[in-house]
Write a protein that holds these residues in place. Structure first.
Motif, PDB file in Angstrom:
ATOM      1  N   GLY A   1       0.776  -1.297  -0.041  1.00 18.24           N
ATOM      2  CA  GLY A   1      -0.032   0.109  -0.119  1.00 18.24           C
ATOM      3  C   GLY A   1       0.862   1.266  -0.126  1.00 18.24           C
ATOM      4  O   GLY A   1       0.238   2.515  -0.027  1.00 18.24           O
ATOM      5  N   ALA A   2       1.972   1.336   0.169  1.00 22.89           N
ATOM      6  CA  ALA A   2       2.789   2.333   0.334  1.00 22.89           C
ATOM      7  C   ALA A   2       3.030   2.869  -1.087  1.00 22.89           C
ATOM      8  O   ALA A   2       2.665   4.184  -1.280  1.00 22.89           O
ATOM      9  CB  ALA A   2       4.130   2.163   1.007  1.00 22.89           C
ATOM     10  N   SER A   3       3.684   2.314  -1.990  1.00 23.18           N
ATOM     11  CA  SER A   3       3.810   2.957  -3.365  1.00 23.18           C
ATOM     12  C   SER A   3       2.517   3.112  -3.888  1.00 23.18           C
ATOM     13  O   SER A   3       2.467   4.426  -4.685  1.00 23.18           O
ATOM     14  CB  SER A   3       4.749   2.209  -4.230  1.00 23.18           C
ATOM     15  N   SER A   4       1.549   2.460  -3.806  1.00 21.74           N
ATOM     16  CA  SER A   4       0.289   2.752  -4.463  1.00 21.74           C
ATOM     17  C   SER A   4      -0.304   4.028  -3.950  1.00 21.74           C
ATOM     18  O   SER A   4      -0.949   4.931  -4.684  1.00 21.74           O
ATOM     19  CB  SER A   4      -0.791   1.667  -4.378  1.00 21.74           C
ATOM     20  N   THR A   5      -0.072   4.308  -2.681  1.00 19.59           N
ATOM     21  CA  THR A   5      -0.541   5.587  -2.083  1.00 19.59           C
ATOM     22  C   THR A   5       0.084   6.686  -2.761  1.00 19.59           C
ATOM     23  O   THR A   5      -0.749   7.826  -3.199  1.00 19.59           O
ATOM     24  CB  THR A   5      -0.457   5.602  -0.684  1.00 19.59           C
ATOM     25  N   PHE A   6       1.194   6.582  -3.032  1.00 14.32           N
ATOM     26  CA  PHE A   6       1.934   7.734  -4.003  1.00 14.32           C
ATOM     27  C   PHE A   6       1.450   8.128  -5.240  1.00 14.32           C
ATOM     28  O   PHE A   6       1.192   9.124  -5.783  1.00 14.32           O
ATOM     29  CB  PHE A   6       3.478   7.543  -3.940  1.00 14.32           C
TER      30      PHE A   6
END
Length: 118
Positions: free
Chosen positions: A10-15
């Motif tokens: 979920g980290a890179s998808s948030t960006f």
């Protein structure tokens, strides 16, 4: 248009979701974008028109395509250099190309984009 960006944790998808949302709003488009994970995908699919799949989930693309097709949701595998799209315009162009929207031509990829944090 509701855009779901899926990655492993979920980290890179948030960006990516934040960037494509800002790019769409800058162009006056009524698009929303939100992040999800591979685990939350079965629930999140019901709220999405387009699913952008992180390149590191290419191994799951066939399953994601199958699940999304049952809901009429479009699936796009993001290129490995997408994390270098700092303003979201290239990601927005991918969405537009997949949905037949205007402005679907893709800008050139970044020369040496950073790797995904996921």
């Amino acid at each position: 248009m509701r855009i779901l960006v899926v990655c492993g944790a979920g980290a890179s998808s948030t960006f990516v979701a934040q960037r494509v949302r800002h790019a769409a709003h800058a162009e006056g488009l009524d698009y929303s974008a939100f992040a999800g994970t591979e685990q939350s995908l079965p629930i999140d699919l019901d709220a999405a028109d387009v699913v952008l799949v992180g390149p590191h989930l290419a191994h799951a693309l066939e399953r994601i395509d199958r699940d999304a097709a049952a809901r009429g949701t479009i699936v796009v595998l993001l290129p490995s250099d997408i994390f270098g799209d700092r303003d979201g315009t290239r990601t927005l162009a991918l969405v537009r190309a997949a949905t037949g929207g205007p402005g679907g031509s893709l800008p050139a990829a970044a020369a040496d984009p950073p790797d995904s944090p996921d």
